[in-house]
Design a protein around this motif. Sequence first.
Motif, PDB file in Angstrom:
ATOM      1  N   ARG A 191      68.333   0.025 -40.796  1.00  0.00           N
ATOM      2  CA  ARG A 191      69.663   0.151 -41.390  1.00  0.00           C
ATOM      3  C   ARG A 191      69.478   1.672 -41.886  1.00  0.00           C
ATOM      4  N   THR A 192      68.336   2.778 -43.009  1.00  0.00           N
ATOM      5  CA  THR A 192      67.967   3.791 -42.937  1.00  0.00           C
ATOM      6  C   THR A 192      67.681   4.563 -42.270  1.00  0.00           C
ATOM      7  N   GLY A 193      66.942   3.768 -40.409  1.00  0.00           N
ATOM      8  CA  GLY A 193      65.728   4.741 -39.642  1.00  0.00           C
ATOM      9  C   GLY A 193      65.099   3.940 -39.932  1.00  0.00           C
ATOM     10  N   THR A 194      64.231   4.231 -38.787  1.00  0.00           N
ATOM     11  CA  THR A 194      62.433   4.287 -38.389  1.00  0.00           C
ATOM     12  C   THR A 194      62.012   5.900 -37.752  1.00  0.00           C
ATOM     13  N   ASP A 195      60.873   5.549 -38.518  1.00  0.00           N
ATOM     14  CA  ASP A 195      60.281   6.539 -37.388  1.00  0.00           C
ATOM     15  C   ASP A 195      58.860   5.322 -36.357  1.00  0.00           C
ATOM     16  N   ALA A 196      59.366   5.327 -36.913  1.00  0.00           N
ATOM     17  CA  ALA A 196      58.897   3.777 -35.623  1.00  0.00           C
ATOM     18  C   ALA A 196      58.270   4.076 -34.349  1.00  0.00           C
ATOM     19  N   THR A 197      57.258   4.110 -33.564  1.00  0.00           N
ATOM     20  CA  THR A 197      57.382   4.729 -32.094  1.00  0.00           C
ATOM     21  C   THR A 197      57.428   3.548 -31.206  1.00  0.00           C
ATOM     22  N   LEU A 198      58.447   3.710 -30.210  1.00  0.00           N
ATOM     23  CA  LEU A 198      57.977   2.577 -29.455  1.00  0.00           C
ATOM     24  C   LEU A 198      58.335   2.990 -27.302  1.00  0.00           C
ATOM     25  N   THR A 199      57.258   2.000 -27.046  1.00  0.00           N
ATOM     26  CA  THR A 199      57.643   2.227 -25.650  1.00  0.00           C
ATOM     27  C   THR A 199      58.710   1.682 -25.204  1.00  0.00           C
ATOM     28  N   ALA A 200      59.702   2.779 -24.642  1.00  0.00           N
ATOM     29  CA  ALA A 200      60.677   3.021 -24.217  1.00  0.00           C
ATOM     30  C   ALA A 200      61.316   2.465 -22.609  1.00  0.00           C
ATOM     31  N   ASP A 201      62.636   2.026 -22.739  1.00  0.00           N
ATOM     32  CA  ASP A 201      62.668   2.618 -20.892  1.00  0.00           C
ATOM     33  C   ASP A 201      63.135   3.478 -20.457  1.00  0.00           C
ATOM     34  N   TYR A 202      64.074   4.767 -21.199  1.00  0.00           N
ATOM     35  CA  TYR A 202      63.975   5.862 -20.935  1.00  0.00           C
ATOM     36  C   TYR A 202      63.638   6.344 -22.672  1.00  0.00           C
ATOM     37  N   THR A 203      63.894   7.900 -22.657  1.00  0.00           N
ATOM     38  CA  THR A 203      63.841   8.714 -23.400  1.00  0.00           C
ATOM     39  C   THR A 203      65.001   9.868 -23.450  1.00  0.00           C
ATOM     40  N   THR A 204      65.154  10.344 -24.961  1.00  0.00           N
ATOM     41  CA  THR A 204      66.260  11.669 -24.342  1.00  0.00           C
ATOM     42  C   THR A 204      65.463  12.812 -24.328  1.00  0.00           C
ATOM     43  N   ASP A 205      65.442  13.916 -24.605  1.00  0.00           N
ATOM     44  CA  ASP A 205      65.292  14.660 -25.038  1.00  0.00           C
ATOM     45  C   ASP A 205      65.278  15.818 -26.416  1.00  0.00           C
ATOM     46  N   THR A 206      65.643  14.730 -26.973  1.00  0.00           N
ATOM     47  CA  THR A 206      65.257  14.912 -29.063  1.00  0.00           C
ATOM     48  C   THR A 206      64.122  13.757 -29.214  1.00  0.00           C
ATOM     49  N   GLY A 207      63.672  13.086 -28.368  1.00  0.00           N
ATOM     50  CA  GLY A 207      62.254  11.979 -28.320  1.00  0.00           C
ATOM     51  C   GLY A 207      63.258  10.125 -28.602  1.00  0.00           C
ATOM     52  N   GLN A 208      64.495  10.552 -28.808  1.00  0.00           N
ATOM     53  CA  GLN A 208      65.248   9.122 -28.896  1.00  0.00           C
ATOM     54  C   GLN A 208      63.983   7.533 -27.899  1.00  0.00           C
ATOM     55  N   ALA A 209      63.892   6.459 -28.869  1.00  0.00           N
ATOM     56  CA  ALA A 209      63.792   5.818 -27.966  1.00  0.00           C
ATOM     57  C   ALA A 209      64.967   4.902 -27.384  1.00  0.00           C
ATOM     58  N   LEU A 210      64.972   4.625 -26.080  1.00  0.00           N
ATOM     59  CA  LEU A 210      65.648   3.677 -25.562  1.00  0.00           C
ATOM     60  C   LEU A 210      65.880   2.529 -25.264  1.00  0.00           C
ATOM     61  N   ILE A 211      66.227   2.011 -25.234  1.00  0.00           N
ATOM     62  CA  ILE A 211      65.989   0.343 -24.857  1.00  0.00           C
ATOM     63  C   ILE A 211      67.161  -0.729 -24.388  1.00  0.00           C
ATOM     64  N   LEU A 212      67.165  -0.648 -23.152  1.00  0.00           N
ATOM     65  CA  LEU A 212      68.632  -1.505 -22.710  1.00  0.00           C
ATOM     66  C   LEU A 212      68.412  -2.394 -23.072  1.00  0.00           C
ATOM     67  N   LEU A 213      70.020  -3.123 -23.533  1.00  0.00           N
ATOM     68  CA  LEU A 213      69.145  -4.561 -24.647  1.00  0.00           C
ATOM     69  C   LEU A 213      70.106  -5.067 -22.834  1.00  0.00           C
TER      70      LEU A 213
END
Length: 228
Positions: A191-213
């Motif tokens: 809810r308040t966000g987390t700095d957890a690092t993920l292996t992502a399907d895609y990443t944005t230029d700002t470093g947001q990890a994107l996981i396809l649902l």
Amino acid sequence: MTRIDALEVTVNAPIVSFRNPLYQGIQVGLPCPPPSTVGGMLAATAGAWDQVPENTRFAMTFTAQGSGTDLETYHPAATKAAYRNATIKDREFLTNVTLTVWLTTDLEMWETAIRAPVWPLRLGRSQDLATARTRRVPLTHGGTGTQGHALIPHTTAPDPRTIHNGEQLQLPTATTLDRSRTTWDTYRYARTGTDATLTADYTTDTGQALILLPPVHPTHAAAKDPHA
């Protein structure tokens, strides 16, 4: 790493409410929209589910600046008329919300649908109207990124050196058109966000990890064995 074009959809609403369907007879709110709710919103922009590609998938983040409780008229769905009397119940709501959705396929179709939706854009309850804007963005295939406020499948493992990646939620992913069958999956959301690092399907230029649902189209709920 490979780069692709994606459609980033940013949805804003002053107030929303997402009822947890696991609870009957009481109003319990969810901290974020289920994938099925987001899928329904997208289908409304296209006009109907038969206008939506069956394998549509997306990644999403969600934030709310506030929350509260008000009163709402509740209409029980019961077989006996005596139990269908309307009553007043507390309703949890979220305020000043931002939902961001990333689509990686059928970009032109979704761009057209969201810019000129067939049905009014709603998020959550039918009276909770929203606005949306789109833009094309580059995404990097793979890599690692920050979870932040993303909704992710429960099976997505964070880097063990990072902090906990949110609460566990059981959410509807897809529902048949007649609502007779629903596919449920387990997700994680902070809810308040987390700095957890993920292996992502895609990443944005700002470093947001994107996981396809998982796919949200009703055919995926209909195809699932109800006894499995």
